[in-house]
Design an enzyme around this catalytic site. Structure first.
Site, short mmCIF file in Angstrom:
data_model
loop_
_atom_site.label_atom_id
_atom_site.label_comp_id
_atom_site.label_asym_id
_atom_site.label_seq_id
_atom_site.Cartn_x
_atom_site.Cartn_y
_atom_site.Cartn_z
N LYS A 141 157.54 -85.98 67.17
CA LYS A 141 157.89 -84.95 68.16
C LYS A 141 159.39 -84.63 68.10
CE LYS A 141 156.20 -87.30 71.69
NZ LYS A 141 155.75 -88.52 71.00
N ARG B 123 152.70 -86.01 80.22
CA ARG B 123 152.10 -87.21 79.64
C ARG B 123 150.93 -87.71 80.46
NH1 ARG B 123 156.70 -89.17 76.69
NH2 ARG B 123 156.20 -91.09 75.63
N ARG C 228 162.59 -96.75 62.86
CA ARG C 228 163.36 -95.59 63.33
C ARG C 228 164.79 -95.97 63.72
NH1 ARG C 228 161.03 -92.14 68.15
NH2 ARG C 228 160.87 -94.20 69.10
N ARG D 27 166.14 -98.01 69.17
CA ARG D 27 165.74 -97.99 70.57
C ARG D 27 165.18 -99.34 71.02
NH1 ARG D 27 162.31 -92.52 71.62
NH2 ARG D 27 160.94 -94.00 72.65
N ARG E 247 152.81 -98.96 74.01
CA ARG E 247 153.03 -97.51 74.16
C ARG E 247 151.85 -96.72 73.59
NH1 ARG E 247 158.47 -97.17 71.18
NH2 ARG E 247 158.21 -94.91 71.31
#
Ligand code: AP5
Ligand code: MG
Ligand code: ZN
Length: 233
Positions: free
Chosen positions: A30, A105, A144, A177, A188
């Site tokens: 995203k 969400r 990431r 993160r 998640r």
């Protein structure tokens, strides 16, 4: 004369408005696609995750409250997030449209967004759903790295920065993160399946869903999005 020119202006605005939602599991790309989409369509990028992370960094009361949920991979309460988005929609740069990333969400969030838009005489134009298999999502998230300054995502294998640890776009420092550990990532993904995936049906009922294969190279995924939405520039 005056009335007809203002009607014309209204119609032009309507035609050029891109009220977009970007939907997909954590790691679907995203954020990666958002930076390209906002360049193409000239709309602001509204990422509730980025707004919440900046509140955490600035240690605001909202940030301190949100951090507990984010670190556990749970959703921040609807009332908090809906408030953030309603405030953001008051900003003048959203007049031409917007790209929502990570919002809505939950069904209550989607309903609140529809209501808020309705009062502005607007509605969602398209919801882009990025589809990616679970194994690939876990690989993407654990590798990431993100720019502290402009939030652009990179990846240690799939999307390397030209200079390690440094953002290609702005020279900012790259970091990992707190919620990108494997255990939190798995939670998640579960939260996504239970609470967010049902939104695909919610938007299907409005006839606005565009499904895109998010497992391809970022450039190909973006090309598919533009061919589905029509060129912006
Ligand atoms: P948020 O920040 O929204 O995170 P998320 O939805 O979990 O999604 P991510 O940002 O992890 O993934 P992404 O799809 O943006 O992928 P990216 O492009 O970075 O939310 C974080 C938390 O905030 C939530 O858990 C919750 O607590 C809270 N929150 C936020 N919004 C909320 C809301 N509305 N309600 C309640 N709580 C809320 O890509 C991932 C990696 O893959 C990157 O390294 C990238 O370089 C790489 N990559 C991307 N695309 C490709 C590709 N095509 N090929 C190869 N590699 C790729
Ligand atoms: Mg993101
Ligand atoms: Zn940067």
């Amino acid at each position: 004369m005056k009335a007809s020119s203002s009607r014309l202006q209204e119609r032009t605005l309507e035609v050029t408005q891109f009220n977009l939602v970007l939907l997909g599991p954590p790691g679907a790309g995203k954020g990666t696609q958002a930076s390209r989409i906002v360049d193409e369509y000239g709309v602001p990028h509204i990422s509730t995750g980025d707004i919440l992370r900046s509140a955490v960094k600035n240690q605001t009361q909202m940030g301190l409250e949100a951090k507990k949920y984010m670190d556990a991979g749970e959703l921040v309460p609807d009332s908090v997030v809906i408030g953030i988005v309603k405030d953001r929609l008051q900003e003048p740069d959203t007049a031409k449209g917007f790209l929502m990333d990570g919002f809505p969400r939950t069904i209550p969030q989607a309903e609140a967004l529809d209501k808020a838009l309705e009062t502005l005489d607007r509605a969602i134009s398209k919801t882009v759903v990025l589809l990616v298999d679970e194994d690939l999502l876990i690989k993407r998230l654990t590798g990431r790295r993100i720019c502290r300054s402009c939030q652009t995502p990179f990846h240690v294998y799939f999307n390397k920065a030209k200079v390690e640890g440094v953002c290609d776009k702005c020279g900012g420092e790259l970091y990992q993160r707190d919620d990108d550990t494997e255990a939190t990532v798995r939670n998640r993904l579960e939260v996504y399946r239970a609470q967010t995936e049902p939104l695909i049906g919610y938007y299907d009922a409005q006839g606005v869903v565009v499904r895109i294969d998010g497992a391809q190279e970022p450039e190909q995924t973006f090309a598919d999005i533009v061919s589905a939405l029509g060129p912006g520039k």
